[in-house]
Design a protein around this motif. Structure first.
Motif, mmCIF file in Angstrom:
data_model
loop_
_atom_site.group_PDB
_atom_site.id
_atom_site.type_symbol
_atom_site.label_atom_id
_atom_site.label_comp_id
_atom_site.label_asym_id
_atom_site.label_seq_id
_atom_site.Cartn_x
_atom_site.Cartn_y
_atom_site.Cartn_z
ATOM 1 N N ILE A 26 0.827 -1.215 0.105
ATOM 2 C CA ILE A 26 -0.046 0.116 0.029
ATOM 3 C C ILE A 26 0.984 1.151 0.008
ATOM 4 N N SER A 27 0.492 2.345 -0.563
ATOM 5 C CA SER A 27 1.133 3.830 -0.594
ATOM 6 C C SER A 27 1.205 4.201 0.991
ATOM 7 N N GLU A 28 2.211 4.842 1.029
ATOM 8 C CA GLU A 28 2.640 5.731 2.360
ATOM 9 C C GLU A 28 1.268 6.691 2.519
ATOM 10 N N GLU A 29 0.573 7.195 1.710
ATOM 11 C CA GLU A 29 -0.634 7.842 1.903
ATOM 12 C C GLU A 29 -1.737 6.942 2.455
ATOM 13 N N ASP A 30 -1.759 5.730 1.818
ATOM 14 C CA ASP A 30 -3.001 4.746 2.281
ATOM 15 C C ASP A 30 -2.477 4.494 3.760
ATOM 16 N N GLU A 31 -1.379 4.240 4.018
ATOM 17 C CA GLU A 31 -0.889 3.586 5.208
ATOM 18 C C GLU A 31 -1.171 4.821 6.387
ATOM 19 N N VAL A 32 -1.012 5.966 5.936
ATOM 20 C CA VAL A 32 -1.427 7.279 6.835
ATOM 21 C C VAL A 32 -2.881 7.080 7.227
ATOM 22 N N VAL A 33 -3.664 7.070 6.264
ATOM 23 C CA VAL A 33 -5.171 7.121 6.142
ATOM 24 C C VAL A 33 -5.597 6.165 6.899
ATOM 25 N N ASN A 34 -5.172 4.671 6.989
ATOM 26 C CA ASN A 34 -5.592 3.480 7.546
ATOM 27 C C ASN A 34 -5.201 3.742 9.089
ATOM 28 N N LEU A 35 -4.033 4.286 9.300
ATOM 29 C CA LEU A 35 -3.462 4.534 10.706
ATOM 30 C C LEU A 35 -4.254 5.387 11.327
ATOM 31 N N LEU A 36 -4.619 6.602 10.806
ATOM 32 C CA LEU A 36 -5.440 7.707 11.416
ATOM 33 C C LEU A 36 -6.669 7.283 11.522
ATOM 34 N N GLY A 37 -7.471 6.410 10.853
ATOM 35 C CA GLY A 37 -8.728 5.817 10.693
ATOM 36 C C GLY A 37 -8.844 4.981 11.895
ATOM 37 N N SER A 38 -7.844 4.194 12.387
ATOM 38 C CA SER A 38 -7.900 2.986 13.158
ATOM 39 C C SER A 38 -7.751 3.726 14.500
ATOM 40 N N LEU A 39 -7.701 4.868 14.737
ATOM 41 C CA LEU A 39 -7.492 5.638 16.099
ATOM 42 C C LEU A 39 -8.810 5.717 16.924
ATOM 43 N N PRO A 40 -8.814 5.529 18.303
ATOM 44 C CA PRO A 40 -9.738 5.674 19.078
ATOM 45 C C PRO A 40 -10.114 7.327 19.083
ATOM 46 N N LYS A 41 -11.550 7.780 19.508
ATOM 47 C CA LYS A 41 -11.853 8.946 19.439
ATOM 48 C C LYS A 41 -10.931 9.927 20.224
ATOM 49 N N ASN A 42 -10.486 9.601 21.197
ATOM 50 C CA ASN A 42 -9.401 10.385 22.182
ATOM 51 C C ASN A 42 -8.164 10.978 21.149
ATOM 52 N N TYR A 43 -7.945 10.529 20.214
ATOM 53 C CA TYR A 43 -6.897 11.192 19.428
ATOM 54 C C TYR A 43 -7.687 12.286 18.198
ATOM 55 N N SER A 44 -8.889 12.422 18.020
ATOM 56 C CA SER A 44 -9.600 13.041 17.122
ATOM 57 C C SER A 44 -8.886 14.499 17.127
ATOM 58 N N SER A 45 -8.693 14.970 18.002
ATOM 59 C CA SER A 45 -8.264 16.426 17.969
ATOM 60 C C SER A 45 -6.551 16.360 17.152
ATOM 61 N N LEU A 46 -5.856 15.232 17.410
ATOM 62 C CA LEU A 46 -4.467 15.121 16.809
ATOM 63 C C LEU A 46 -4.856 14.896 15.331
ATOM 64 N N VAL A 47 -5.690 14.020 15.119
ATOM 65 C CA VAL A 47 -5.887 13.418 13.740
ATOM 66 C C VAL A 47 -6.367 14.695 12.810
ATOM 67 N N THR A 48 -7.287 15.465 13.357
ATOM 68 C CA THR A 48 -7.606 16.812 12.673
ATOM 69 C C THR A 48 -6.414 17.621 12.496
ATOM 70 N N VAL A 49 -5.640 17.780 13.409
ATOM 71 C CA VAL A 49 -4.433 18.674 13.068
ATOM 72 C C VAL A 49 -3.485 18.081 12.053
ATOM 73 N N LEU A 50 -3.341 16.615 12.155
ATOM 74 C CA LEU A 50 -2.544 16.158 11.096
ATOM 75 C C LEU A 50 -3.163 15.938 9.656
ATOM 76 N N GLU A 51 -4.512 15.985 9.600
ATOM 77 C CA GLU A 51 -5.220 15.705 8.307
ATOM 78 C C GLU A 51 -4.941 17.232 7.618
#
Length: 70
Positions: A26-51
């Motif tokens: 898988i591409s690095e971009e897909d790896e990032v998307v899958n990783l961020l999508g697999s995180l629990p809700k308490n990481y949502s603020s960080l996910v938003t910043v990273l996205e």
């Protein structure tokens, strides 16, 4: 996800490695998307910043997650 972020990152790396081993990488971009999508809700603020960043890679994302856990 109940384990530590480090264990979760290792699990994602293992899956990515297995996919590459069977000639289905898988591409690095897909790896990032899958990783961020697999995180629990308490990481949502960080996910938003990273996205919101237009230029990031998997190593940057992993380091940000490890920093957030500490």
């Amino acid at each position: 996800m109940c384990e530590s972020i480090t264990a979760h990152l290792k699990e994602i790396e293992d899956i990515t490695g297995r996919l590459a081993a069977i000639k289905a990488p898988i591409s690095e971009e897909d790896e990032v998307v899958n990783l961020l999508g697999s995180l629990p809700k308490n990481y949502s603020s960080l996910v938003t910043v990273l996205e919101a960043k237009s230029n990031f890679n998997i190593d940057h994302v992993k380091q940000a997650l490890i920093n957030e856990e500490q």
